[in-house]
Design a protein around this motif. Structure first.
Motif, short mmCIF file in Angstrom:
data_model
loop_
_atom_site.label_atom_id
_atom_site.label_comp_id
_atom_site.label_asym_id
_atom_site.label_seq_id
_atom_site.Cartn_x
_atom_site.Cartn_y
_atom_site.Cartn_z
N LEU A 168 0.86 -1.18 0.00
CA LEU A 168 0.00 0.00 0.00
C LEU A 168 0.90 1.23 0.00
O LEU A 168 1.81 1.35 0.84
N TYR A 169 0.66 2.14 -0.94
CA TYR A 169 1.43 3.37 -1.07
C TYR A 169 0.52 4.56 -0.85
O TYR A 169 -0.64 4.56 -1.28
N ARG A 170 1.05 5.58 -0.18
CA ARG A 170 0.34 6.83 0.02
C ARG A 170 1.27 7.94 -0.46
O ARG A 170 2.37 8.11 0.06
N ASP A 171 0.82 8.67 -1.47
CA ASP A 171 1.62 9.74 -2.08
C ASP A 171 3.03 9.26 -2.44
O ASP A 171 4.02 9.94 -2.17
N GLY A 172 3.12 8.06 -3.02
CA GLY A 172 4.38 7.53 -3.51
C GLY A 172 5.26 6.85 -2.47
O GLY A 172 6.31 6.34 -2.81
N LYS A 173 4.82 6.84 -1.21
CA LYS A 173 5.63 6.21 -0.15
C LYS A 173 4.93 4.95 0.34
O LYS A 173 3.74 4.96 0.65
N GLN A 174 5.69 3.87 0.42
CA GLN A 174 5.15 2.60 0.90
C GLN A 174 4.83 2.71 2.38
O GLN A 174 5.67 3.11 3.18
N VAL A 175 3.57 2.35 2.75
CA VAL A 175 3.17 2.44 4.15
C VAL A 175 2.84 1.09 4.76
O VAL A 175 2.87 0.96 5.99
N ARG A 176 2.53 0.09 3.95
CA ARG A 176 2.23 -1.25 4.47
C ARG A 176 2.52 -2.29 3.41
O ARG A 176 2.49 -2.01 2.21
N THR A 177 2.79 -3.52 3.86
CA THR A 177 2.91 -4.65 2.96
C THR A 177 2.04 -5.79 3.51
O THR A 177 1.73 -5.84 4.69
N GLY A 178 1.66 -6.68 2.62
CA GLY A 178 0.86 -7.83 2.99
C GLY A 178 1.03 -8.93 1.95
O GLY A 178 1.74 -8.76 0.96
N ILE A 179 0.34 -10.03 2.18
CA ILE A 179 0.44 -11.18 1.31
C ILE A 179 -0.94 -11.63 0.88
O ILE A 179 -1.85 -11.75 1.71
N ILE A 180 -1.09 -11.89 -0.41
CA ILE A 180 -2.27 -12.59 -0.93
C ILE A 180 -1.86 -14.05 -1.02
O ILE A 180 -0.91 -14.39 -1.74
N PRO A 181 -2.55 -14.92 -0.31
CA PRO A 181 -2.14 -16.33 -0.27
C PRO A 181 -2.44 -17.07 -1.57
O PRO A 181 -3.34 -16.70 -2.32
N LYS A 182 -1.67 -18.10 -1.80
CA LYS A 182 -1.94 -19.00 -2.91
C LYS A 182 -3.00 -19.99 -2.42
O LYS A 182 -2.83 -20.62 -1.38
N LEU A 183 -4.09 -20.07 -3.14
CA LEU A 183 -5.19 -20.94 -2.72
C LEU A 183 -5.04 -22.33 -3.28
O LEU A 183 -4.56 -22.59 -4.30
#
Length: 74
Positions: free
Chosen positions: A59-74
């Motif tokens: 997740l980026y806000r005004d070009g700066k990364q603020v969070r990361t996460g994972i979408i799992p492989k189902l």
């Protein structure tokens, strides 16, 4: 303020409304759903309609990364 959800350096979703990108990010990372509802959301919406793939998202806000996460492989 521009917010974006990126995967593999590519913007998949973006908005300037100030609330939808964090909500989508939480949906994608399993914070708003769990179990069968989460699996269905990932399979049908995230992978099927939004164009995401299993793996890391940011997740980026005004070009700066603020969070990361994972979408799992189902």
């Amino acid at each position: 303020m521009k917010e974006e959800i990126k995967q593999n350096g590519r913007t998949v979703l973006s908005s300037t409304d100030g609330f939808s990108m964090p909500m989508f990010f939480n949906n994608l990372c399993g914070k708003n759903f769990s179990g069968e509802k989460y699996r269905d959301y990932i399979r049908d919406i995230a992978l099927g309609e939004m164009g995401f793939m299993p793996g890391e998202i940011s997740l980026y806000r005004d070009g700066k990364q603020v969070r990361t996460g994972i979408i799992p492989k189902l």
